[in-house]
Design a protein around this motif. Structure first.
Motif, mmCIF file in Angstrom:
data_model
loop_
_atom_site.group_PDB
_atom_site.id
_atom_site.type_symbol
_atom_site.label_atom_id
_atom_site.label_comp_id
_atom_site.label_asym_id
_atom_site.label_seq_id
_atom_site.Cartn_x
_atom_site.Cartn_y
_atom_site.Cartn_z
ATOM 1 N N SER A 106 0.723 -1.255 -0.105
ATOM 2 C CA SER A 106 -0.092 0.143 -0.070
ATOM 3 C C SER A 106 0.910 1.339 0.060
ATOM 4 N N GLY A 107 0.238 2.458 -0.401
ATOM 5 C CA GLY A 107 0.865 3.627 -0.513
ATOM 6 C C GLY A 107 0.389 4.722 -1.084
ATOM 7 N N LYS A 108 0.780 5.795 -1.340
ATOM 8 C CA LYS A 108 0.144 7.181 -1.969
ATOM 9 C C LYS A 108 0.392 6.969 -3.602
ATOM 10 N N ILE A 109 -0.225 7.804 -4.343
ATOM 11 C CA ILE A 109 -0.070 7.941 -5.618
ATOM 12 C C ILE A 109 -0.110 9.351 -5.924
ATOM 13 N N GLU A 110 0.653 9.832 -7.003
ATOM 14 C CA GLU A 110 0.468 10.981 -7.829
ATOM 15 C C GLU A 110 0.665 10.587 -9.308
ATOM 16 N N GLY A 111 0.112 11.680 -10.042
ATOM 17 C CA GLY A 111 0.126 11.475 -11.313
ATOM 18 C C GLY A 111 -0.361 12.525 -12.177
ATOM 19 N N ILE A 112 -0.422 12.275 -13.554
ATOM 20 C CA ILE A 112 -1.164 13.404 -14.399
ATOM 21 C C ILE A 112 -1.848 12.498 -15.344
ATOM 22 N N THR A 113 -2.929 13.155 -15.976
ATOM 23 C CA THR A 113 -3.644 12.299 -17.336
ATOM 24 C C THR A 113 -3.665 13.494 -18.281
ATOM 25 N N ASP A 114 -3.586 13.053 -19.477
ATOM 26 C CA ASP A 114 -3.414 14.135 -20.677
ATOM 27 C C ASP A 114 -4.343 13.306 -21.833
ATOM 28 N N GLY A 115 -5.255 13.869 -22.182
ATOM 29 C CA GLY A 115 -5.960 13.226 -23.312
ATOM 30 C C GLY A 115 -6.715 11.841 -22.762
ATOM 31 N N ASN A 116 -6.339 10.671 -23.580
ATOM 32 C CA ASN A 116 -6.609 9.615 -22.790
ATOM 33 C C ASN A 116 -5.455 8.736 -22.348
ATOM 34 N N THR A 117 -4.366 9.532 -22.004
ATOM 35 C CA THR A 117 -3.311 8.862 -21.541
ATOM 36 C C THR A 117 -3.028 9.253 -19.858
ATOM 37 N N TYR A 118 -2.207 8.357 -19.408
ATOM 38 C CA TYR A 118 -2.304 8.784 -17.688
ATOM 39 C C TYR A 118 -0.784 8.299 -17.696
ATOM 40 N N ARG A 119 -0.091 9.159 -16.533
ATOM 41 C CA ARG A 119 1.037 8.693 -16.021
ATOM 42 C C ARG A 119 1.101 8.716 -14.423
ATOM 43 N N ILE A 120 1.302 7.719 -13.763
ATOM 44 C CA ILE A 120 1.099 7.551 -12.294
ATOM 45 C C ILE A 120 2.211 6.991 -11.582
ATOM 46 N N LYS A 121 2.592 7.838 -10.522
ATOM 47 C CA LYS A 121 3.644 7.276 -9.662
ATOM 48 C C LYS A 121 3.222 6.774 -8.501
ATOM 49 N N LEU A 122 3.593 5.592 -8.147
ATOM 50 C CA LEU A 122 3.101 4.775 -6.834
ATOM 51 C C LEU A 122 4.245 5.020 -6.038
ATOM 52 N N GLN A 172 -11.767 1.285 -18.825
ATOM 53 C CA GLN A 172 -10.494 0.400 -18.617
ATOM 54 C C GLN A 172 -9.430 1.168 -19.012
ATOM 55 N N MET A 173 -8.314 0.998 -18.006
ATOM 56 C CA MET A 173 -6.905 1.243 -18.291
ATOM 57 C C MET A 173 -6.037 0.177 -18.691
ATOM 58 N N HIS A 174 -5.272 0.327 -19.816
ATOM 59 C CA HIS A 174 -4.301 -0.635 -20.022
ATOM 60 C C HIS A 174 -2.938 -0.051 -20.214
ATOM 61 N N GLY A 175 -1.912 -0.832 -19.701
ATOM 62 C CA GLY A 175 -0.593 -0.294 -19.766
ATOM 63 C C GLY A 175 0.617 -0.826 -19.243
ATOM 64 N N CYS A 176 1.462 -0.259 -18.828
ATOM 65 C CA CYS A 176 2.746 -1.160 -18.179
ATOM 66 C C CYS A 176 2.993 -0.619 -16.547
ATOM 67 N N ALA A 177 3.647 -1.392 -15.990
ATOM 68 C CA ALA A 177 4.242 -0.778 -14.621
ATOM 69 C C ALA A 177 5.779 -0.973 -14.535
ATOM 70 N N TYR A 178 6.333 0.068 -14.367
ATOM 71 C CA TYR A 178 7.811 0.141 -14.333
ATOM 72 C C TYR A 178 8.533 0.184 -12.984
ATOM 73 N N HIS A 179 9.286 -0.685 -12.333
ATOM 74 C CA HIS A 179 9.904 -0.486 -11.120
ATOM 75 C C HIS A 179 11.317 0.237 -11.448
ATOM 76 N N ARG A 234 10.671 3.748 -7.232
ATOM 77 C CA ARG A 234 9.141 4.098 -7.388
ATOM 78 C C ARG A 234 8.703 3.164 -8.237
ATOM 79 N N LEU A 235 7.118 2.977 -8.579
ATOM 80 C CA LEU A 235 6.651 2.255 -9.533
ATOM 81 C C LEU A 235 5.943 3.329 -10.211
ATOM 82 N N TRP A 236 6.152 3.132 -11.521
ATOM 83 C CA TRP A 236 5.676 4.146 -12.681
ATOM 84 C C TRP A 236 4.574 3.420 -13.688
ATOM 85 N N LEU A 237 3.369 3.844 -13.526
ATOM 86 C CA LEU A 237 2.421 3.262 -14.301
ATOM 87 C C LEU A 237 2.017 4.359 -15.723
ATOM 88 N N ALA A 238 1.964 3.894 -16.688
ATOM 89 C CA ALA A 238 1.951 4.352 -18.048
ATOM 90 C C ALA A 238 0.863 3.466 -19.110
#
Length: 304
Positions: free
Chosen positions: A207-223, A250-257, A233-237
């Motif tokens: 568990s933890g906090k998140i921060e990020g941005i959304t632009d158009g139909n894309t997202y970038r979220i930091k865990l 529905q969100m589709h994408g990748c998680a990067y450590h 960090r974990l980076w969702l894109a």
């Protein structure tokens, strides 16, 4: 005392001592009469003190909280078997499992913690609740609890912005899958900024906090995840797609450590499409990559 006894003939000394002892004892009894009376009463009539408390003093409609009732015998007498009952000033509050429960004999103290109360109706006024303990001819009421019933919170889910029905607001609860681990994201969006929290109970960072941005139909979220010396960090894109037929998004994408690496300046690969460590992000080293997917109910009514 010795001088006084010397004045009494020897054959009367025993009697004098006896009379003197009785006088001392009588004086002590008169001085401590109330205490003696209380001790005697504790042997004759059982008495008790009853306290009630709850883990919450305000409940949303439909919510529940645990009740704890404590019974203390007053004096040294054991309390015989009895009953405990809960009284409420309104039927807006329901006691679970029952209003009345049997209580075994008590020696020392007794804690009852298997009761709950649930807010089942709206109420403008606080609800008062108290417990009543009965055993034989003894009836003892507890202190009074005051509990507010709050309106049921509106369930927030992703929707169209009311000022611009072409813009999607991602705020809400999302069911997620990160690699092989399932969990949830709680997102709050203001303008294009995202905040909130995550929960992956079986993941190495549960568990933890998140921060990020959304632009158009894309997202970038930091865990945010724990780290020792070098920031990680974990980076969702990825992007999201609306499914009106199922009423979902529905969100589709990748998680990067990622781990901080200042001399990494290259931008390599397609974030959110290529879920491998070959993706490079300026300022970070990619340690691990995995697939990511999230689903939430969508409120299409805001577009109508």
């Amino acid at each position: 005392m010795k001088e006084f006894l010397d004045l009494i003939p020897k054959k009367y000394k025993a009697m004098a001592l006896c009379v003197f002892g009785i006088a001392l004892f009588s004086g002590w009894c008169i001085t401590n009469g109330n205490e003696l009376k209380n001790v005697w009463a504790s042997f004759q009539n059982p008495d008790a003190k009853v306290m009630i408390d709850s883990t919450e003093h305000a409940l949303n409609l439909g919510g529940a909280t645990d009740l704890t009732i404590q019974i203390y015998p007053v004096g040294i007498q054991k309390l015989p078997q009895g009953t405990i009952s809960i009284s409420s000033s309104s039927d807006a509050m329901k006691v679970i499992p029952a209003l009345h429960s049997d209580v075994e004999s008590i020696e020392g103290s007794k804690t009852i913690s298997n009761l709950k109360i649930r807010a089942i109706k709206e109420s403008d006024e606080p609800i008062t609740i108290y417990a009543t303990y009965r055993t034989g001819e003894l009836t003892k009421k507890s202190n009074v609890l005051s509990i507010k019933i709050l309106p049921k919170p509106v369930e927030l889910k992703p929707h169209f912005d009311i000022t611009d029905t072409k813009r999607v607001v991602l705020s809400g609860t999302w069911e997620t899958v990160l690699g092989a681990d399932s969990g949830e994201l709680w997102i709050r969006q203001s303008e294009g900024k995202i905040s909130g929290s995550y929960s992956f109970p079986s993941y190495k960072w549960p568990s933890g906090k998140i921060e990020g941005i959304t632009d158009g139909n894309t997202y970038r979220i930091k865990l945010f995840i724990p780290y020792k010396k070098v920031e990680e960090r974990l980076w969702l894109a990825g992007d999201y797609v609306l499914h009106k037929e199922s009423g979902s998004i529905q969100m589709h994408g990748c998680a990067y450590h990622l781990r901080r690496m200042s001399d990494q300046r290259a931008q390599v690969g397609s974030q959110g499409i290529d879920c491998s460590i070959s993706v490079k992000i300026p300022g970070w080293k990619t340690l691990q990559a995995d697939s990511f997917m999230a689903t939430a109910s969508f409120d299409f009514e805001t577009a109508e």
